[in-house]
Design an enzyme around this catalytic site. Structure first.
Site, PDB file in Angstrom:
ATOM      1  N   ASP A 102     -36.412 -14.988  15.025  1.00  0.00           N
ATOM      2  CA  ASP A 102     -36.777 -15.198  13.636  1.00  0.00           C
ATOM      3  C   ASP A 102     -36.628 -13.869  12.920  1.00  0.00           C
ATOM      4  O   ASP A 102     -37.089 -12.838  13.419  1.00  0.00           O
ATOM      5  CB  ASP A 102     -38.242 -15.648  13.573  1.00  0.00           C
ATOM      6  CG  ASP A 102     -38.462 -16.786  12.620  1.00  0.00           C
ATOM      7  OD1 ASP A 102     -38.198 -16.583  11.422  1.00  0.00           O
ATOM      8  OD2 ASP A 102     -38.889 -17.865  13.059  1.00  0.00           O
ATOM      9  N   ASP A 204     -36.103 -16.456   7.674  1.00  0.00           N
ATOM     10  CA  ASP A 204     -37.253 -17.051   6.996  1.00  0.00           C
ATOM     11  C   ASP A 204     -37.037 -17.092   5.474  1.00  0.00           C
ATOM     12  O   ASP A 204     -36.515 -16.135   4.887  1.00  0.00           O
ATOM     13  CB  ASP A 204     -38.477 -16.170   7.319  1.00  0.00           C
ATOM     14  CG  ASP A 204     -39.790 -16.819   6.954  1.00  0.00           C
ATOM     15  OD1 ASP A 204     -40.112 -17.867   7.531  1.00  0.00           O
ATOM     16  OD2 ASP A 204     -40.499 -16.273   6.084  1.00  0.00           O
ATOM     17  N   HIS A 328     -42.563 -25.963  12.860  1.00  0.00           N
ATOM     18  CA  HIS A 328     -43.955 -25.511  12.934  1.00  0.00           C
ATOM     19  C   HIS A 328     -44.689 -25.544  11.596  1.00  0.00           C
ATOM     20  O   HIS A 328     -45.869 -25.211  11.540  1.00  0.00           O
ATOM     21  CB  HIS A 328     -43.982 -24.084  13.507  1.00  0.00           C
ATOM     22  CG  HIS A 328     -43.298 -23.107  12.607  1.00  0.00           C
ATOM     23  ND1 HIS A 328     -41.926 -23.109  12.390  1.00  0.00           N
ATOM     24  CD2 HIS A 328     -43.776 -22.119  11.827  1.00  0.00           C
ATOM     25  CE1 HIS A 328     -41.613 -22.176  11.530  1.00  0.00           C
ATOM     26  NE2 HIS A 328     -42.715 -21.548  11.172  1.00  0.00           N
TER      27      HIS A 328
HETATM   28  C1  NOJ Z   1     -41.787 -19.976   6.524  1.00  0.00           C
HETATM   29  C2  NOJ Z   1     -42.364 -20.029   7.895  1.00  0.00           C
HETATM   30  O1  NOJ Z   1     -41.725 -21.049   8.621  1.00  0.00           O
HETATM   31  C3  NOJ Z   1     -43.844 -20.259   7.737  1.00  0.00           C
HETATM   32  O2  NOJ Z   1     -44.467 -20.548   8.952  1.00  0.00           O
HETATM   33  C4  NOJ Z   1     -44.434 -19.050   7.075  1.00  0.00           C
HETATM   34  O3  NOJ Z   1     -45.805 -19.276   6.830  1.00  0.00           O
HETATM   35  C5  NOJ Z   1     -43.727 -18.745   5.770  1.00  0.00           C
HETATM   36  N1  NOJ Z   1     -42.302 -18.812   5.880  1.00  0.00           N
HETATM   37  C6  NOJ Z   1     -44.056 -17.360   5.299  1.00  0.00           C
HETATM   38  O4  NOJ Z   1     -43.381 -16.436   6.105  1.00  0.00           O
END
Ligand code: NOJ
Length: 534
Positions: A102, A204, A328
């Site tokens: 990630d 992300d 998730h």
């Molecule tokens: C997307 C991620 O998948 C999530 O879990 C996270 O809370 C937010 N981006 C902020 O990074």
């Protein structure tokens, strides 16, 4: 050279998402870790997935469970060490699999040294690495932008008398991607991991990375309903998906292209016509903008059929498709559509054209787990109590066997396992030919073996109120996929599509191997794959 050789691993293969806190605990602290993942590689190899994407494992205060990074190039001790990481990477590669990390470039933790410097004074060289704005009249926030996790997206800094912007928690300040030094620092971070040999990144919130230069207010969403997250009160047209983001994506891709055979996947929640822009001009953007449509639309044959059609026709020439059922941040698929349809969803995911991503536990029919309010850990759930927005239910420990804590840990895990784990787990399901896991395994084996299913063409054949049907074809091999998206039986007779073949796979295993010609009776919740005669 056969047709298959023209395709790279991330086109032919299947990706499997591991949420590292919840996959396997090896050191008895109730949280999953890298040696834990290592100990389960044989399982993943057996299952037949090609690549593993691991959600963040870096140094982090864990305000957002690792999506708040305080050092991009080190491993959080909860998960292990860099040596553990190197071992994992070597072992993944030894098995012929790939490892995807990630990358969280939109924001850091507020404990990241970059932010500590940036907030230290207005003339610090890193001030401009983050998004600082003066207060509005009477000390108000600079504009109306909202945080995804509730409330305003602006946090006041008393020491330097300015606000900083955070699309997520106040502990996750957004980086300023208009700053060239920041860009360079993040590209070097990417290179650091790529030099180590990681096979790609899932990036992300890619569509958040650049914001409107004029910081204009977002318009009010007239369709907002109070049971929804407060973020949805506005339409984020100025805080996300800005035209300049494509230059950034293009530059990130150029970094990936300095290396052989790597993949960049973008997390992007946008309507399909905006989403496909992220393939970039001449496909020089992200290789795979995540296609989340199956986890957002109602589970109805007409909707699913048209979403596939629209997506297929919106793809730029040379743009490779992909499909996802859950992750998730979202409910598990079985908790959205119910257990009867779960095998249909699996068939859809693994027979559509494009790279499938499986969310850990999907293959054993894990459901969202009911978490009592006093055990909620997710900041999204805690910040907006009463709206049932916690993501914990879909992040619970992987269920490996029927021992205490489902074989995930020797101690009470960070999130509870469900009462049902003694019957829903890998060990039990491996022994049962009719389990979800056996079904996934059969589907995966078939997809791997048959070019028609992994790289073949897609053609829609039929849909009505209950059924969708489509064809996958490569060379001489052709498969007809017929899925009943309802619980009621029905009859499949597409007048303009005579067919003849043998049932290769069905959710009703008694039918496997039987001939099929021109029409089919279909039970409620049944899906079939017919191998067509030449
Ligand atoms: C997307 C991620 O998948 C999530 O879990 C996270 O809370 C937010 N981006 C902020 O990074």
């Amino acid at each position: 050279m056969g047709k298959q050789e023209h395709y790279v691993w991330w086109q032919k293969g299947i990706i499997y998402q591991v949420y590292p806190r919840s996959f396997q605990d090896s050191n008895g602290d109730g949280v999953g870790d890298l040696p834990g993942i290592l100990s389960r590689l044989d399982y993943l190899e057996w299952l037949g997935v090609d690549a593993i994407w691991i959600s963040p494992i870096y140094q982090s205060p864990m305000a957002d469970f690792g999506y708040d990074i305080s050092d991009y190039c080190s491993i959080h001790p909860l998960f292990g060490t860099l040596d553990d990481f190197d071992r994992l990477l070597t072992e993944v590669h030894k098995r012929g699999m790939k490892l995807i990390l990630d990358l969280v470039p939109n924001h850091t933790s507020n404990q990241h040294p970059w932010f500590l410097e940036s907030r230290s004074s207005r003339d610090n060289p890193k001030r401009d690495w983050y998004i600082w704005r003066d207060a509005g009249p009477n000390g108000t926030v600079p504009n109306n932008w909202l945080s995804v996790f509730g409330g305003t997206a602006w946090e006041w800094d008393e020491a330097t008398q300015q606000y900083y912007y955070h699309a997520f928690l106040k502990e996750q300040p957004d980086l300023n991607w208009r700053n060239p030094d920041l860009q360079k620092a993040m590209f070097d971070t990417m290179r650091w991991w790529l030099d180590k040999g990681v096979d790609g990144f899932r990036v992300d919130v890619m569509w958040h990375m650049i914001k409107d230069e004029g910081f204009r207010d977002n318009p009010v969403n007239p369709d907002y309903q109070p049971h929804r997250a407060t973020y949805e009160k506005l339409i984020p047209i100025h805080s996300t998906d800005q035209p300049e983001v494509h230059d950034i994506v293009h530059k990130m891709r150029a970094v990936m292209d300095e290396y052989d055979d790597r993949v960049m996947i973008g997390e992007i929640y946008l309507p399909v016509e905006r989403l496909v822009m992220y393939y970039g001009k001449d496909n020089r953007g992200t290789h795979l903008p995540f296609n989340f449509q199956l986890l957002t639309i109602p589970w109805q044959s007409g909707r699913i059929y048209s979403v596939i059609e629209e997506y297929e026709s919106a793809l730029p020439s040379g743009g490779w498709p992909n499909w996802v059922l859950a992750n998730h941040d979202q409910p598990r698929i079985i908790s959205r559509i119910g257990p009867y349809q779960a095998k249909i969803a699996a068939m859809l995911l693994l027979t559509l054209r494009g790279t499938p991503t499986i969310y850990y536990g999907e293959e054993i029919a894990m459901r969202d787990v009911a978490i009592p309010p006093n055990e909620i850990r997710d900041p999204q759930g805690l910040n907006m109590p009463g709206l049932n927005l916690s993501r914990d239910p879909s992040r619970t420990p992987m269920q490996w066997d029927d021992s205490e804590y489902a074989g995930f840990s020797k101690v009470k895990p960070w999130l509870r396992v469900p009462y049902s784990y003694p019957r829903i787990n890998v060990k039990v399901e491996q022994l049962h030919a009719l389990s979800m896991l056996s079904f996934y395994k059969t589907l995966i084996d078939l997809r791997r073996k048959e070019p028609a299913l992994n790289i073949g063409d897609y053609r829609s054949v039929y849909s009505d109120k209950q059924i969708i049907a489509y064809l996958r074809q490569s060379g001489d091999s052709r498969f007809l996929v017929v899925l009943n998206l309802t619980h009621r039986p029905c009859y499949f007779r597409p007048g303009n599509y005579p067919f003849e073949g043998t049932i290769e796979l069905s959710t009703e295993p008694e039918r496997i191997g039987l001939p099929a010609k021109d029409d089919l009776t279909i039970s409620g919740d049944e899906g079939l794959i017919v191998r067509l005669k030449l």
